[in-house]
Design an enzyme around this catalytic site. Structure first.
Site, PDB file in Angstrom:
ATOM      1  N   TYR A 144      15.290  99.920 110.458  1.00  0.00           N
ATOM      2  CA  TYR A 144      16.414  98.980 110.479  1.00  0.00           C
ATOM      3  C   TYR A 144      15.893  97.585 110.750  1.00  0.00           C
ATOM      4  CZ  TYR A 144      20.846  96.781 111.879  1.00  0.00           C
ATOM      5  OH  TYR A 144      21.936  95.951 111.984  1.00  0.00           O
ATOM      6  N   ASP A 239       8.248  93.979 112.354  1.00  0.00           N
ATOM      7  CA  ASP A 239       9.528  93.749 113.004  1.00  0.00           C
ATOM      8  C   ASP A 239       9.415  94.344 114.406  1.00  0.00           C
ATOM      9  OD1 ASP A 239      12.054  93.620 113.980  1.00  0.00           O
ATOM     10  OD2 ASP A 239      13.040  94.515 112.233  1.00  0.00           O
ATOM     11  N   LYS A 267      16.095  91.034 120.976  1.00  0.00           N
ATOM     12  CA  LYS A 267      16.348  91.890 122.130  1.00  0.00           C
ATOM     13  C   LYS A 267      15.676  91.352 123.414  1.00  0.00           C
ATOM     14  CE  LYS A 267      18.006  95.611 119.364  1.00  0.00           C
ATOM     15  NZ  LYS A 267      17.619  96.030 118.041  1.00  0.00           N
TER      16      LYS A 267
HETATM   17  C1  PLP Z   1      18.176  95.503 116.658  1.00  0.00           C
HETATM   18  C2  PLP Z   1      17.203  95.308 115.558  1.00  0.00           C
HETATM   19  C3  PLP Z   1      17.340  94.279 114.613  1.00  0.00           C
HETATM   20  C4  PLP Z   1      18.559  93.417 114.532  1.00  0.00           C
HETATM   21  O1  PLP Z   1      18.735  92.630 115.667  1.00  0.00           O
HETATM   22  P1  PLP Z   1      20.208  92.048 115.993  1.00  0.00           P
HETATM   23  O2  PLP Z   1      19.963  91.175 117.184  1.00  0.00           O
HETATM   24  O3  PLP Z   1      21.082  93.221 116.252  1.00  0.00           O
HETATM   25  O4  PLP Z   1      20.640  91.268 114.809  1.00  0.00           O
HETATM   26  C5  PLP Z   1      16.310  94.085 113.719  1.00  0.00           C
HETATM   27  N1  PLP Z   1      15.208  94.862 113.730  1.00  0.00           N
HETATM   28  C6  PLP Z   1      15.056  95.864 114.602  1.00  0.00           C
HETATM   29  C7  PLP Z   1      13.799  96.661 114.595  1.00  0.00           C
HETATM   30  C8  PLP Z   1      16.055  96.139 115.531  1.00  0.00           C
HETATM   31  O5  PLP Z   1      15.919  97.161 116.378  1.00  0.00           O
END
Ligand code: PLP
Length: 424
Positions: A144, A239, A267
């Protein structure tokens, strides 16, 4: 336990907010009940509006690595508030955060702050495309990267290399440049590079996949991605929105010793406030406006209050690296407790303070094995734990997050609940 006030708020919220929630992961549909509404949180605990207390293993989906309302973070936020909530102009705090990011993750020579992980990944992809002059990107099924149009693709089984949007409202034209590979299966990446020579701008990957449960990279997988992108003139984007500052101050790239071209953060970097960041080598990041022609902007980017929370959090993690040893040890204890009590019916994947209890007897190493889990069995487990004061993610495919506020006492409570679940 009573949930009367949560039920009442859920019913009212459902009339005014889609599904009663401002992010679909908060709905409890996958565990067949209505969400609990939260009143407050402190340390390792979260409290709902009916007065029930839970040991929290969601930790706001990762950010609260120091536990809720850590005094140093709250003080930094309060102090920042008094000097104004936002200016729309540069501040010394943004420089301090960029320096901290670089200090912890030396691959991020130059970074830009945004307000969410979604924005960070969306922007990093734009940079990769602008820098390479190529349009296609490779992502992995089950990873994701936020909800931007081009990344909401997982592709159904049997359509490995086709790119069907996961969401209505995303034109297929927006996702036709998103190629899908299989996590931990290098040959699927190799095939995409062979079939699209000179067209792939970047490979984007969660170095530890943490949005299909938790799936660790097999030895050599990340190194393979590093090599093939380099050979083919594409960029490697890690990511690290979840893994950054979670697996260590240097993230997964430090832990596995693989240096990406671009990194995205979110995060934890906001310490509970909305912050994201993307960055990498100066030579690449020079393409970003106002230096270069790739446009990306944000009215509240580098917001002083959010930046203060991020700085306070990262300073603690940088200055007290022993936190990571404790987090890993406690998480391993939880994993052991689950294995001892639930035995062969589960597979527990754990790395540092990320863990996942898959309800499957097989080893989970990729999307296929992760999605073989029995989600109804997870729902039963979730509901039992909730009723016994343990707050888990309301989905089989989310990670369990441990914070530095969790102590032996919370571990004992958690393990006792797991034990009684196994004997019910
Ligand atoms: C949570 C998440 C996102 C998106 O971040 P948001 O602050 O919810 O937009 C992107 N990449 C990874 C790996 C994530 O866990």
């Amino acid at each position: 336990m009573r949930f009367a006030k949560s039920e009442e708020l859920f019913e009212q919220s459902s009339r005014r907010i889609p599904g009663g929630v401002n992010s679909p992961v908060r709905a409890y549909r996958a565990v067949h009940r209505h969400p609990v509404f939260i009143d407050r949180a402190a340390g390792a605990y979260i409290y709902d509006v009916d007065g029930n207390a839970y040991v929290d293993y969601v930790c706001s989906w990762g950010p609260c690595i120091l536990g809720h309302a850590h005094p140093a973070v709250v003080a930094a936020v309060q102090e920042a508030c008094e000097r104004g909530l936002t200016y729309g102009a540069p501040t010394a705090a943004e420089l301090a955060l960029a320096e901290l990011i670089y200090e912890c993750m030396p691959s991020m020579e130059v970074s830009r702050l945004v307000s969410s992980g979604t924005e960070a990944v969306m922007s990093a992809i734009r940079v990769a495309r602008g820098y390479t002059g190529r349009d296609k990107i490779v992502k992995f099924r089950g990873c994701y990267h936020g909800h931007s149009d081009g990344l909401l693709v997982r592709a159904g089984s049997g359509a490995l290399t086709q790119s069907v949007p996961d969401s209505k409202g995303v034109p297929a034209d927006y996702t036709k440049h998103t190629l899908i590979a299989e996590y931990n299966h290098p040959e699927t990446v190799k095939e995409l590079f062979e079939n699209n020579p000179g067209e792939i701008a970047a490979v984007v990957v969660e170095p530890v996949a943490a949005n299909m449960g938790v799936v660790l990279p097999e030895p050599g997988f990340l190194e393979f991605l590093r090599d093939i992108t380099k050979t083919c003139g594409a960029l490697l984007i890690f990511d690290e929105v979840i893994t950054g500052f979670r697996l260590g101050a240097g993230g997964a790239q430090e832990l596995f010793g693989v240096k990406p071209d671009l990194t995205t953060l979110g995060k934890i970097i906001g310490g509970g406030m909305p912050v994201g960041a993307y960055g990498g080598r100066k030579e690449i990041m020079d393409i970003v406006a106002p230096v270069g022609p790739v446009y990306q902007a944000g009215t509240l980017s580098g917001n002083p209050v959010a930046t203060a929370a991020g700085i306070a959090t990262i300073r603690i993690l940088r200055d007290e690296p022993e936190i990571y040893g404790q987090l890993a040890a406690y998480s391993a204890e939880i994993a052991d407790c689950v294995r001892e009590n639930l035995g062969a019916s589960v597979c527990v994947n754990q790395i540092g303070s990320l863990l996942c209890v898959f309800f499957t007897g097989e080893r989970v190493t990729d999307y296929e094995s992760a999605t073989a889990s029995d989600t109804d069995a997870y729902a039963n487990y979730f509901n039992y734990m909730l009723e016994h004061g343990i707050y888990l993610a309301p989905s089989q495919y989310e990670a369990m997050f441990v914070s530095s506020a969790h102590t032996k006492e919370e571990l004992a409570k958690t393990c006792a609940a797991i034990k009684s679940f196994s004997k019910r």
